[in-house]
Design an enzyme around this catalytic site. Structure first.
Site, mmCIF file in Angstrom:
data_model
loop_
_atom_site.group_PDB
_atom_site.id
_atom_site.type_symbol
_atom_site.label_atom_id
_atom_site.label_comp_id
_atom_site.label_asym_id
_atom_site.label_seq_id
_atom_site.Cartn_x
_atom_site.Cartn_y
_atom_site.Cartn_z
ATOM 1 N N LYS A 41 99.454 80.990 83.872
ATOM 2 C CA LYS A 41 100.136 81.662 82.761
ATOM 3 C C LYS A 41 100.965 82.834 83.286
ATOM 4 O O LYS A 41 100.749 83.294 84.418
ATOM 5 C CB LYS A 41 99.092 82.153 81.756
ATOM 6 C CG LYS A 41 98.078 83.103 82.359
ATOM 7 C CD LYS A 41 96.869 83.303 81.456
ATOM 8 C CE LYS A 41 95.886 84.267 82.109
ATOM 9 N NZ LYS A 41 94.643 84.389 81.343
ATOM 10 N N ARG A 135 87.390 87.788 71.173
ATOM 11 C CA ARG A 135 88.834 87.864 71.317
ATOM 12 C C ARG A 135 89.448 86.571 70.806
ATOM 13 O O ARG A 135 90.213 86.554 69.864
ATOM 14 C CB ARG A 135 89.173 88.107 72.793
ATOM 15 C CG ARG A 135 90.609 88.413 73.052
ATOM 16 C CD ARG A 135 90.876 88.611 74.527
ATOM 17 N NE ARG A 135 90.703 87.368 75.311
ATOM 18 C CZ ARG A 135 91.044 87.246 76.574
ATOM 19 N NH1 ARG A 135 91.571 88.266 77.234
ATOM 20 N NH2 ARG A 135 90.873 86.114 77.214
ATOM 21 N N TYR A 251 115.098 112.423 89.210
ATOM 22 C CA TYR A 251 115.101 112.930 87.829
ATOM 23 C C TYR A 251 114.096 114.044 87.650
ATOM 24 O O TYR A 251 112.961 113.950 88.126
ATOM 25 C CB TYR A 251 114.776 111.799 86.855
ATOM 26 C CG TYR A 251 115.938 110.849 86.611
ATOM 27 C CD1 TYR A 251 117.169 111.333 86.160
ATOM 28 C CD2 TYR A 251 115.784 109.498 86.826
ATOM 29 C CE1 TYR A 251 118.224 110.467 85.928
ATOM 30 C CE2 TYR A 251 116.837 108.612 86.592
ATOM 31 C CZ TYR A 251 118.055 109.102 86.142
ATOM 32 O OH TYR A 251 119.091 108.245 85.911
ATOM 33 N N MET A 299 114.771 103.749 87.281
ATOM 34 C CA MET A 299 114.838 102.367 86.793
ATOM 35 C C MET A 299 115.132 101.376 87.917
ATOM 36 O O MET A 299 114.532 100.299 87.994
ATOM 37 C CB MET A 299 115.903 102.240 85.698
ATOM 38 C CG MET A 299 115.913 100.875 85.039
ATOM 39 S SD MET A 299 117.228 100.673 83.835
ATOM 40 C CE MET A 299 116.776 101.851 82.589
#
Ligand SMILES: *Cc1c(COP(=O)(O)O)cnc(C)c1O
Length: 348
Positions: A41, A135, A251, A299
């Site tokens: 998956k 779940r 940043y 990013m």
């Protein structure tokens, strides 16, 4: 215009296919008389179904698990329909129709799903019973429901909540599954994920479902020394520069140089799955040498201290460490997250 051929990728993900095959063989051997399948998956935990599934198939794996119906076409390109199971089952008519049209069997997870499957024509399917994770899965108390009793169950599954810990819940869940077995006339029974395989023969039943350990995850101490890393991630250095005492990096200027130092800007960032959690305190690697991350991960870029690597230059490929247990400890991310966040820009 016709697009010219792209230049070599600045961001690469490759798989150590031999390690992947060896990990499956090791998990299959650890599964004793049970057969190991493979959870593929989330694009084989981010590593790419197109590479991982053929390796697993060629190594002998005969059962594959995805979560969503959207994942079916990519996996079916490599294996027979009968070997694929969709864990989330069928929630509505459209999913049941897709299951029938492809021939892929759903894992039925609730009385409601059993009804959807029955209403669409019934026939073979798998059944998940909930033995304590609360779940997904039919609660034990509902196994006698007529919609469940009407199912033609190939594999009866349950899923462990705490297999990576020495929790009393593990034995409780195995015992509850044992009790459910005679209530459901299934051809196979399956409980263990990667960590469950390491818990021993009481957890193996007929089929195991390793995921993370196939891809290098070490989720129990028993797997250390048995499982090897599979993912190889590399990114190009775009620029190298000298900075002086008092200069900041990145940043919000969260890092300030204490003295003259050399830094390199590497073409991987959080959009590629190199999350901010892998910032200061973590390192990239070049020729076996650690390059500490400085300042915020942005990013598309991460800056590293390369003072100790005087010959590193723009264009060189640095390694993004993917030894999962150590990187999880350093970043606070789980071994699962470290793999499954890997982004689309990594050329697989
Ligand atoms: C994801 C998943 C697995 C594989 O679990 P790992 O911990 O990655 O080995 C097995 N079974 C089910 C039902 C799953 O959802």
């Amino acid at each position: 215009m016709t697009m010219p051929e792209l230049p070599p990728p600045a961001l690469r993900l490759s798989l150590d296919r031999d390690a992947l095959a060896a990990n499956w063989r090791a998990l299959n051997a650890l599964s004793g008389s049970a057969q190991a399948g493979a959870a593929v998956k989330a694009d084989a935990y981010g590593l790419g179904v197109a590479t991982a599934v053929p390796v697993l198939r060629d190594t002998g794996c005969r059962r594959f698990f995805v979560a969503h119906w959207s994942e079916v076409p990519a996996v079916l390109a490599h294996i027979p329909v009968s070997q694929l199971c969709v864990l989330h089952g069928v929630t509505n008519e459209a999913e049941a129709a897709f299951a029938r049209a492809t021939g892929v069997l759903p894992v039925i997870n609730s009385v409601q799903q059993a009804q959807v499957w029955g209403d669409s024509g019934g026939g073979p399917c798998h059944l998940m019973v909930d033995t304590g994770i609360n779940r997904l899965g039919v609660p034990l108390a509902q196994l006698g429901h007529e919609a469940v009793a009407a199912l033609e169950v190939d594999t009866l599954l349950s899923h462990l909540a705490s297999a990576d810990e020495d929790s009393p819940l593990n034995a409780t869940q195995a015992a509850r599954l044992q009790q459910a077995v005679p209530q459901i006339g299934a051809r196979n029974v399956s409980l263990a994920n990667s960590a469950g395989i390491a818990l021993g023969s009481d957890y193996h039943f007929d089929l195991t479902r390793p995921g993370i350990a196939l891809y290098g995850g070490i989720v129990r101490p028993e797997l250390a020394g048995v499982i090897s890393p599979v993912a190889i991630v590399q990114a190009v250095v775009i620029q190298r520069r000298s900075i002086s005492a008092g200069d900041s990096v990145g940043y919000n200027a969260t890092f300030t140089a204490a003295q003259t130092m050399e830094v390199a800007t590497v073409s991987i960032g959080y959009a590629d799955g190199f999350l901010r959690a892998r910032g200061p305190g973590n390192a990239l690697r070049w020729q076996g040498q650690d390059l500490p991350v400085v300042g915020r991960v942005s990013m598309d870029m991460t800056v590293v201290d390369c003072t100790a690597a005087p010959t590193l230059k723009a264009g060189d490929l640095v390694d993004i460490p993917m030894d999962l247990p150590a990187q999880a400890a350093l970043s606070g991310l789980s071994q699962y997250e470290l793999l499954t966040v890997l982004g689309k820009r990594l050329q697989r």
